[in-house]
Design a protein around this motif. Structure first.
Motif, PDB file in Angstrom:
ATOM      1  N   LYS A  69       0.841  -1.211   0.000  1.00 35.42           N
ATOM      2  CA  LYS A  69       0.000   0.000   0.000  1.00 35.42           C
ATOM      3  C   LYS A  69       0.871   1.253   0.000  1.00 35.42           C
ATOM      4  O   LYS A  69       0.649   2.191  -0.767  1.00 35.42           O
ATOM      5  CB  LYS A  69      -0.921  -0.025   1.216  1.00 35.42           C
ATOM      6  N   GLU A  70       1.901   1.276   0.846  1.00 30.28           N
ATOM      7  CA  GLU A  70       2.807   2.424   0.911  1.00 30.28           C
ATOM      8  C   GLU A  70       3.562   2.622  -0.402  1.00 30.28           C
ATOM      9  O   GLU A  70       3.762   3.746  -0.847  1.00 30.28           O
ATOM     10  CB  GLU A  70       3.798   2.260   2.063  1.00 30.28           C
ATOM     11  N   PHE A  71       3.962   1.508  -1.035  1.00 35.73           N
ATOM     12  CA  PHE A  71       4.652   1.598  -2.320  1.00 35.73           C
ATOM     13  C   PHE A  71       3.738   2.238  -3.362  1.00 35.73           C
ATOM     14  O   PHE A  71       4.159   3.136  -4.106  1.00 35.73           O
ATOM     15  CB  PHE A  71       5.108   0.218  -2.800  1.00 35.73           C
ATOM     16  N   LEU A  72       2.496   1.768  -3.454  1.00 34.96           N
ATOM     17  CA  LEU A  72       1.565   2.291  -4.452  1.00 34.96           C
ATOM     18  C   LEU A  72       1.284   3.770  -4.232  1.00 34.96           C
ATOM     19  O   LEU A  72       1.109   4.522  -5.197  1.00 34.96           O
ATOM     20  CB  LEU A  72       0.274   1.476  -4.438  1.00 34.96           C
ATOM     21  N   GLU A  73       1.262   4.201  -2.973  1.00 35.35           N
ATOM     22  CA  GLU A  73       1.048   5.615  -2.664  1.00 35.35           C
ATOM     23  C   GLU A  73       2.282   6.461  -2.965  1.00 35.35           C
ATOM     24  O   GLU A  73       2.171   7.646  -3.271  1.00 35.35           O
ATOM     25  CB  GLU A  73       0.665   5.777  -1.191  1.00 35.35           C
ATOM     26  N   ALA A  74       3.475   5.866  -2.890  1.00 32.94           N
ATOM     27  CA  ALA A  74       4.722   6.616  -3.027  1.00 32.94           C
ATOM     28  C   ALA A  74       5.302   6.613  -4.432  1.00 32.94           C
ATOM     29  O   ALA A  74       6.051   7.522  -4.792  1.00 32.94           O
ATOM     30  CB  ALA A  74       5.761   6.048  -2.058  1.00 32.94           C
ATOM     31  N   LYS A  75       4.976   5.627  -5.239  1.00 37.30           N
ATOM     32  CA  LYS A  75       5.712   5.412  -6.490  1.00 37.30           C
ATOM     33  C   LYS A  75       5.668   6.579  -7.479  1.00 37.30           C
ATOM     34  O   LYS A  75       6.576   6.733  -8.280  1.00 37.30           O
ATOM     35  CB  LYS A  75       5.271   4.113  -7.165  1.00 37.30           C
ATOM     36  N   ALA A  76       4.666   7.410  -7.430  1.00 38.59           N
ATOM     37  CA  ALA A  76       4.568   8.537  -8.355  1.00 38.59           C
ATOM     38  C   ALA A  76       5.301   9.788  -7.861  1.00 38.59           C
ATOM     39  O   ALA A  76       5.396  10.769  -8.592  1.00 38.59           O
ATOM     40  CB  ALA A  76       3.107   8.869  -8.615  1.00 38.59           C
ATOM     41  N   PHE A  77       5.817   9.740  -6.645  1.00 38.52           N
ATOM     42  CA  PHE A  77       6.468  10.910  -6.049  1.00 38.52           C
ATOM     43  C   PHE A  77       7.900  10.546  -5.651  1.00 38.52           C
ATOM     44  O   PHE A  77       8.109   9.736  -4.748  1.00 38.52           O
ATOM     45  CB  PHE A  77       5.693  11.382  -4.820  1.00 38.52           C
ATOM     46  N   LYS A  78       8.869  11.146  -6.326  1.00 40.89           N
ATOM     47  CA  LYS A  78      10.275  10.782  -6.140  1.00 40.89           C
ATOM     48  C   LYS A  78      10.708  10.796  -4.679  1.00 40.89           C
ATOM     49  O   LYS A  78      11.330   9.846  -4.194  1.00 40.89           O
ATOM     50  CB  LYS A  78      11.171  11.712  -6.956  1.00 40.89           C
ATOM     51  N   GLU A  79      10.413  11.858  -3.947  1.00 35.93           N
ATOM     52  CA  GLU A  79      10.873  11.962  -2.558  1.00 35.93           C
ATOM     53  C   GLU A  79      10.205  10.920  -1.656  1.00 35.93           C
ATOM     54  O   GLU A  79      10.837  10.360  -0.770  1.00 35.93           O
ATOM     55  CB  GLU A  79      10.653  13.373  -2.009  1.00 35.93           C
ATOM     56  N   ARG A  80       8.919  10.652  -1.901  1.00 38.60           N
ATOM     57  CA  ARG A  80       8.232   9.616  -1.115  1.00 38.60           C
ATOM     58  C   ARG A  80       8.748   8.226  -1.463  1.00 38.60           C
ATOM     59  O   ARG A  80       8.913   7.383  -0.590  1.00 38.60           O
ATOM     60  CB  ARG A  80       6.724   9.711  -1.339  1.00 38.60           C
ATOM     61  N   LEU A  81       9.031   7.997  -2.741  1.00 40.14           N
ATOM     62  CA  LEU A  81       9.575   6.712  -3.162  1.00 40.14           C
ATOM     63  C   LEU A  81      10.967   6.497  -2.565  1.00 40.14           C
ATOM     64  O   LEU A  81      11.304   5.399  -2.134  1.00 40.14           O
ATOM     65  CB  LEU A  81       9.628   6.614  -4.689  1.00 40.14           C
ATOM     66  N   LYS A  82      11.739   7.562  -2.516  1.00 40.55           N
ATOM     67  CA  LYS A  82      13.079   7.486  -1.916  1.00 40.55           C
ATOM     68  C   LYS A  82      12.971   7.055  -0.457  1.00 40.55           C
ATOM     69  O   LYS A  82      13.695   6.154  -0.008  1.00 40.55           O
ATOM     70  CB  LYS A  82      13.762   8.857  -2.004  1.00 40.55           C
TER      71      LYS A  82
END
Length: 196
Positions: free
Chosen positions: A146-159
């Motif tokens: 769930k966290e991955f799917l929420e973060a994958k479109a945003f570089k800083e969140r994905l980092k």
């Protein structure tokens, strides 16, 4: 910081402060990795014997590291979503027998797990562990997805997700010149010909 108060590298300074204790000392470097190539903890880990925790598949018994796997991988964390995109379930697919491993198997897998060094000849020990190993009741595989799917479109969140959930360095993506090509274009300068 690379230099503390003009005294030099802070990690090296801390290590020197332990010289008083001779062979009885233990130095622990504990951190979350940051950016690939510049992360201090990555550099330290690469100098070590690089131990990873391997757990047995409950079906075939083969020991393996738990890995994200990623899109298109034939093993790793897998999941389903409903039509609205909500994560319905998450499981791990064995890298060897490709059977579905549900999270309730994790407790037994962790109890039977063992640290295996990649470079056993090195004296310095280094350990890496991701959130995929979190015991039941801590961080679930479903939550990680769930966290991955929420973060994958945003570089800083994905980092942040890569660094804290996978325990890996984040690799910056973009056009960068190959360092060997750039280095080959260097020219020597005589001290008197360098512009002011």
């Amino acid at each position: 910081e690379a230099d503390i108060g003009g005294e030099g590298d802070p990690a090296e300074l801390a290590k020197r402060r332990t010289d008083t204790y001779g062979k009885r000392k233990k130095i622990l470097e504990v951190s979350t990795p940051t950016i690939k190539g510049i992360s201090r903890i990555e550099r330290s880990f690469l100098e070590s014997d690089q131990r990873y925790f391997h757990v047995p598949c409950p079906f075939c018994g083969t020991y393996q590291r738990l890995e994200w796997g990623g899109e298109g991988a034939d093993f790793g964390l897998k999941f389903t979503r409903d039509p609205a995109g909500k994560v319905m379930e998450a499981w791990y697919e064995c890298a060897h027998c490709h059977r579905r491993i549900d999270e309730h198997h994790k407790t037994d897998m962790l109890e039977r797990g063992r640290w295996i060094p990649t470079n056993p000849e090195r004296l310095k020990r280094g350990y890496q562990l991701s959130s995929l190993y979190s015991p039941i009741g801590w961080v679930s595989w479903r939550q990680i997805v769930k966290e991955f799917l929420e973060a994958k479109a945003f570089k800083e969140r994905l980092k942040t997700w890569v660094n804290t959930r996978l325990g890996e360095t984040f690799e910056e993506v973009g056009d960068q010149p190959e360092w060997t090509i750039l280095k080959s274009r260097c020219e020597p300068y005589e001290p008197l010909t360098v512009p002011a």
